[in-house]
Write a protein that holds these residues in place. Structure first.
Motif, mmCIF file in Angstrom:
data_model
loop_
_atom_site.group_PDB
_atom_site.id
_atom_site.type_symbol
_atom_site.label_atom_id
_atom_site.label_comp_id
_atom_site.label_asym_id
_atom_site.label_seq_id
_atom_site.Cartn_x
_atom_site.Cartn_y
_atom_site.Cartn_z
ATOM 1 N N UNK A 18 7.143 14.040 9.633
ATOM 2 C CA UNK A 18 7.190 14.052 8.169
ATOM 3 C C UNK A 18 5.841 13.747 7.530
ATOM 4 N N UNK B 270 0.821 -1.195 0.000
ATOM 5 C CA UNK B 270 0.000 0.000 0.000
ATOM 6 C C UNK B 270 0.858 1.249 0.000
ATOM 7 N N UNK B 271 0.199 2.316 -0.361
ATOM 8 C CA UNK B 271 0.907 3.544 -0.646
ATOM 9 C C UNK B 271 1.636 4.089 0.574
ATOM 10 N N UNK B 272 0.945 4.061 1.716
ATOM 11 C CA UNK B 272 1.538 4.664 2.910
ATOM 12 C C UNK B 272 2.850 3.999 3.263
ATOM 13 N N UNK B 273 2.822 2.678 3.161
ATOM 14 C CA UNK B 273 4.016 1.954 3.558
ATOM 15 C C UNK B 273 5.189 2.324 2.656
ATOM 16 N N UNK C 177 -5.308 3.719 9.881
ATOM 17 C CA UNK C 177 -4.458 2.883 9.044
ATOM 18 C C UNK C 177 -4.183 1.564 9.746
ATOM 19 N N UNK D 142 6.411 5.713 3.373
ATOM 20 C CA UNK D 142 7.236 5.744 4.568
ATOM 21 C C UNK D 142 8.629 5.199 4.310
#
Lengths: 421, 233
Positions: B97, A3-6, B109, A9
């Motif tokens: 960030x 997924x995008x968030x990971x 999430x 990060x």
């Protein structure tokens, strides 16, 4: 996982300190680079040396007669004997698993006198009486006309296939040799083909100066009767001639009343054994390449592990916040692991790409240079398997590199992590 | 909502151990706004950490909404924290960030919510704390009060049963402190149970009940008349 968030990060964490990330990545890059280059160099050496074998069927043995070295059944020591053409069917019958048995007789030889005449030209050449299969065991390149076939054998045709070297000596420049006659020890043979041959260990010149005629016509023309001077025997694929050799020699010994323990009566050379020795050498070389490459890679991985530890330390507080918000230990661990795998794979793939690029350049230079037949180095390459192995090593090592830092990251209690300033 | 009985906690400091909580009995009903007061070293933060499952008690029982909280492994503790509790810290503890909206969406999430839903919910809570226009700003572009309001939005986002605030106004000036307290009172008025650890009497006066801690025991537990923060602003 995807997924995008990971990924955001991961990129965030890795780009936070560009220079450090670059230095870390270099360790793995260098390891995989050396590994691939070493493997390719080993392969190049292997290709070069194996080129020395030419196209010869490697699962082959050669044998010739010597003198009996032991008395047996009333026959004396030192006795001369000859293979007979009858040995061929009896070997074929009693030893299963053979592909080709090619008997051969020979005229001329090392520093032989001139034995071939055409018009005003004469020359000293090796003349072989052969069966058609010999071309599969010791391949030659037919440049015009054809090679001997079974029609020639059955009809005992007096035909000859001559090497390019022979053609140069007996024929004028530009003259068509096919259909012309050459006189071999006083007997006329019609030329039906010409050949050229890849070198075998630097005797390229000599290899072009041979004449092949049908075995049967050779025997008749030169009064060899049933005698056979030499045999080339190839085993079927998957069977080793080295294992079958004992049986073959036993058959021949029985046929010619030779003492079963007389090891000198039959001269032989096992090409397969030699080939395997060289093969073994290259397997060892490959092993060394993997060993050295992996060790260098290992130091790169330790570098990554080290940096990940620092990253985890720097992010202790952040990890604490995440865990207070409900990040499970696996979410944290997965994040660290993914980061380290990502870093290893990226740097490793760069290493693979650059090293294969260099190999490509070397190949280009080698291709461009005039072909040196005796070169010990040819066509360095890595196959896809190596790339996959390298990739596997990278993923595993990325995991290993991340494991300790990930463990450290979750070992700290969230409350301690939060207290860190 | 919260039931604790005979809670003990001690910390090992080298060879001797420090007995921080010496048998706390304490309960909070739904919809309460409780402040825990005490001088530093009285054990108030430790109590809050145990309530927040960030730390574990040595002895005693703890029920949260009727559920026993004991011997949790990290995974389950993380799940409970995510589902039942919202944290507000003195130092805000936003992730630098990430933008305000991403910070608020973070607990969601970890609940496994889809990105789109997550962001919708996050913007809803950001507008609730009056920061919808600041959604795409990073924490370092926000003032202290704004940061704390983002943190409150984050604590609310997972719709927890209890909000735990550890010195929520400790790093803010008086005016901003009252603004934040006004927000907290508003949330409490909507029925949310809130616990606040503080050592400022004026902040404590804005809650409905004050629990006084000293040397690891409760010395005083009184219901007070709530002072509305709006009056002071």
């Amino acid at each position: 996982m995807f997924n995008r968030d990971r990924w955001n990060e991961i990129l965030e964490a890795l780009t936070a300190n560009w220079f450090r990330t670059l230095l870390t990545a270099f360790g793995v890059f260098w390891g995989i680079f050396i590994l691939v280059i070493l493997l390719a160099a080993g392969k190049g050496l292997e290709n070069g040396v194996k080129q020395g074998f030419g196209d010869i069927a490697t699962n082959t043995m050669f044998m010739w007669t010597q003198t009996a070295s032991k008395p047996y059944k009333g026959l004396p020591k030192g006795r001369r004997y000859n293979f007979k053409i009858g040995d061929v069917p009896s070997i074929r019958e009693q030893v299963p698993g053979l592909l080709y048995i090619s008997p051969r007789n020979r005229l001329g030889g090392f520093r032989g006198a001139n034995n071939v005449v055409r018009g005003l030209n004469t020359g000293a050449f090796n003349v072989y009486g052969d069966y058609p299969e010999i071309i599969r065991q010791d391949p030659i390149n037919i440049t015009s006309g054809r090679f001997i076939n079974y029609g020639d054998i059955d009809d005992k045709r007096k035909v000859a296939v001559i090497g390019e070297g022979v053609r140069k000596e007996l024929f004028e420049e530009g003259e068509e040799p096919i259909g012309e006659y050459i006189k071999i020890q006083g007997v006329n043979f019609m030329v039906i083909g010409t050949y050229s041959k890849k070198s075998n260990n630097g005797d390229g010149e000599e290899g072009q100066k041979e004449i092949f005629v049908p075995f049967t016509s050779f025997s008749q023309a030169f009064n060899y009767g049933e005698r056979v001077g030499w045999m080339a025997i190839t085993a079927q694929d998957g069977k080793s001639i080295t294992n079958l050799k004992k049986d073959i020699l036993e058959v021949v010994k029985t046929n010619h009343t030779i003492h079963p323990e007389d090891n000198r009566a039959i001269g032989n050379f096992d090409l397969y054994k030699e080939f395997n020795k060289i093969n073994g050498l290259f397997i060892a070389l490959k092993g060394v390449a993997y060993f050295v490459g992996t060790l260098i890679l290992l130091s790169g991985i330790i570098g990554i592990s080290n940096i990940m530890l620092i990253v985890v330390k720097e992010r202790t507080k952040e990890i604490g916040i995440r865990r207070a918000l409900g990040a499970s230990p696996w979410a944290v661990r997965g994040q660290i692991l993914l980061e380290s795998i990502f870093l290893t794979i990226i740097s490793g793939m760069t290493g693979i790409a650059i090293s294969t690029g260099i190999i490509f350049l070397i190949n280009k230079i080698l291709d461009g240079s005039p072909t040196n037949e005796d070169s010990m180095f040819a066509n360095p390459s890595v196959d896809l398997t190596v790339v996959f192995i390298a990739l596997f090593i990278l993923v595993t090592s990325g995991l290993l590199a991340g494991l300790i830092p990930a463990q450290v990251a979750i070992k700290t209690k969230p409350i301690d992590a939060l207290r860190t300033e | 909502m919260i039931e604790i009985k005979d809670l003990h906690k001690s910390y090992k400091m080298g060879s001797n151990s420090l007995h921080v909580l010496k048998g706390i009995d304490f309960s909070v009903k739904e919809g309460e706004l409780v402040s825990i007061m005490g001088s530093s070293g009285s054990g108030k933060s430790t109590l809050l950490n145990i309530l927040g499952m960030l730390d574990e008690a040595d002895n005693g029982s703890y029920f949260l909404d009727g559920m026993p909280i004991k011997n949790l492994n990290e995974k389950i503790a993380a799940q409970y924290r995510n589902k039942f509790l919202g944290f507000i810290f003195q130092s805000f503890n936003l992730i630098n960030y990430k933008t305000a909206i991403d910070n608020v969406a973070m607990p969601l999430y970890y609940q496994g919510m889809k990105r789109k839903e997550r962001l919708e919910k996050a913007i809803h809570y950001l507008s609730k704390v009056g920061l919808a226009d600041w959604a795409t700003h990073h924490p370092n572009e926000l003032s202290g009060g704004q940061k704390q309001r983002v943190a409150i939005a984050r604590a609310l986002a997972s719709e927890p049963k209890v909000l735990l605030a550890d010195e929520p106004t400790g790093a803010l000036d008086t005016k901003t402190s009252y603004e934040v307290m006004e927000l907290i009172q508003g949330i409490n008025d909507e029925g949310k149970t809130i616990l606040i650890v503080t050592h400022e009497p004026d902040i404590a006066d804005m809650t409905k009940r004050i629990v006084n801690l000293k040397d690891g025991v409760i010395i005083d537990d009184t219901v007070v008349n709530q002072v509305k923060a709006t009056a002071n602003v």
